[in-house]
Write an enzyme that holds these catalytic residues in place. Structure first.
Site, PDB file in Angstrom:
ATOM      1  CG  ASP A  43      65.028  24.824  26.572  1.00  0.00           C
ATOM      2  OD1 ASP A  43      64.295  25.679  26.205  1.00  0.00           O
ATOM      3  OD2 ASP A  43      66.144  24.537  26.635  1.00  0.00           O
ATOM      4  CD  GLU A 174      63.910  34.086  25.883  1.00  0.00           C
ATOM      5  OE1 GLU A 174      64.319  33.079  24.712  1.00  0.00           O
ATOM      6  OE2 GLU A 174      63.670  34.129  26.997  1.00  0.00           O
TER       7      GLU A 174
HETATM    8  O1  KIV Z   1      61.443  27.277  24.963  1.00  0.00           O
HETATM    9  C1  KIV Z   1      61.548  28.074  24.787  1.00  0.00           C
HETATM   10  O2  KIV Z   1      60.261  28.164  24.913  1.00  0.00           O
HETATM   11  C2  KIV Z   1      61.574  28.933  23.736  1.00  0.00           C
HETATM   12  C3  KIV Z   1      60.821  30.171  23.952  1.00  0.00           C
HETATM   13  C4  KIV Z   1      60.809  31.190  25.395  1.00  0.00           C
HETATM   14  C5  KIV Z   1      61.252  30.931  23.130  1.00  0.00           C
HETATM   15  O3  KIV Z   1      62.507  29.550  23.254  1.00  0.00           O
END
Ligand code: KIV
Length: 261
Positions: A43, A174
């Site tokens: 997202d 993260e």
């Molecule tokens: O939405 C995304 O791209 C993510 C990554 C930062 C792991 O959750």
């Protein structure tokens, strides 16, 4: 051939897992050609492609559109579809949402936070789930590193274990301290994929726009392998100069490509 969830679990402790995000068909095609085994349609699309300030503005319809494009570009690569904010607020809502993303082309579903009832419900319905803890942007108040205090570190460790026990086959960590990521990775049977979580995870993920240098802000823990934003500016300026000097289209040079057009 396309890898399935259990094959990623089997890689734990044997080979680091490389994951990149993708949102469009041509980028997905390039990632598949490069042999990237797993693509996340995150997202983050809302921030890096759509110009929103937050991932909370992303809808299921946006995700279906981007997952479909990525699937067409990478038919033989495992694709994770991210559940947008609030579309996983309870197990039944999450199942309906996840089924839409699977129908759009996802092989598995990612969701943020310790929603163990949702994870086990999706797993029981046959949908492979990727967890996400540490910094969880859908609900975070800032993008600062989390897990620095003992209490926060314990909470994140407990969440990681709960997410695994609920049935996730992979976990994104993260922006947490490297030692915490190392401890979580050691405590889990499932692979951890780090972003801003140090070198001891079972794999690493980058947002493709960050890696390409396509944009004007990049998180401190990302790496820019190129500066495609600058390349676009340069190409646009060169094109404008050639149009104005009447050089183009008389000087067309064919580049080597796949010949798909
Ligand atoms: O939405 C995304 O791209 C993510 C990554 C930062 C792991 O959750």
């Amino acid at each position: 051939m396309k890898m399935q969830a259990q094959e990623f679990v089997n890689l734990k402790g044997t080979k680091p897992i490389t994951m990149l995000t993708a949102y469009t068909c041509p980028v997905a095609r390039a990632l598949e050609a490069a042999g990237i085994p797993i693509i996340l349609v995150g997202d983050t699309v809302g921030m890096v492609e759509m110009g929103f300030d937050s991932t909370r503005d992303v809808t299921l319809a946006h995700m279906e559109y981007h997952i479909g494009a990525v699937r067409r570009g990478a038919p033989n690569t495992h694709i994770i579809g991210d559940l947008p904010y609030e579309t996983d607020k309870d197990p039944e809502t999450a199942l309906t949402s996840a089924r839409r993303l699977m129908a759009a082309g996802a092989d598995s579903i990612k969701l943020e936070g310790p929603k163990t009832d949702v994870i086990s419900h999706l797993k029981q319905a046959g949908i492979p789930v990727v967890g996400h803890t540490g910094l969880t942007p859908q609900t975070a108040k800032s993008f600062a590193k989390v897990g620095r205090t003992d209490a926060e570190a314990k909470r994140i460790m407990d969440e990681a274990i709960a997410i695994q026990e609920a049935g996730a086959f992979m976990l994104v960590l993260e922006h947490i301290p490297y030692t915490l990521a190392q401890n979580i990775t050691g405590a889990l049977r499932i692979p951890t994929i780090g972003i801003g979580a140090g070198p001891d995870c079972d794999g690493q993920v980058l947002v493709i726009n960050d890696a390409l240098g396509l944009g004007d802000y990049w998180p401190p823990f990302s790496k820019q392998y190129d500066y495609v934003g600058k390349t676009i500016q340069d190409v646009a300026k060169r094109f404008a100069a050639e149009v104005e000097s009447l050089e183009f289209p008389n000087n067309i040079i064919q580049m080597t490509g796949t010949g798909r057009r």
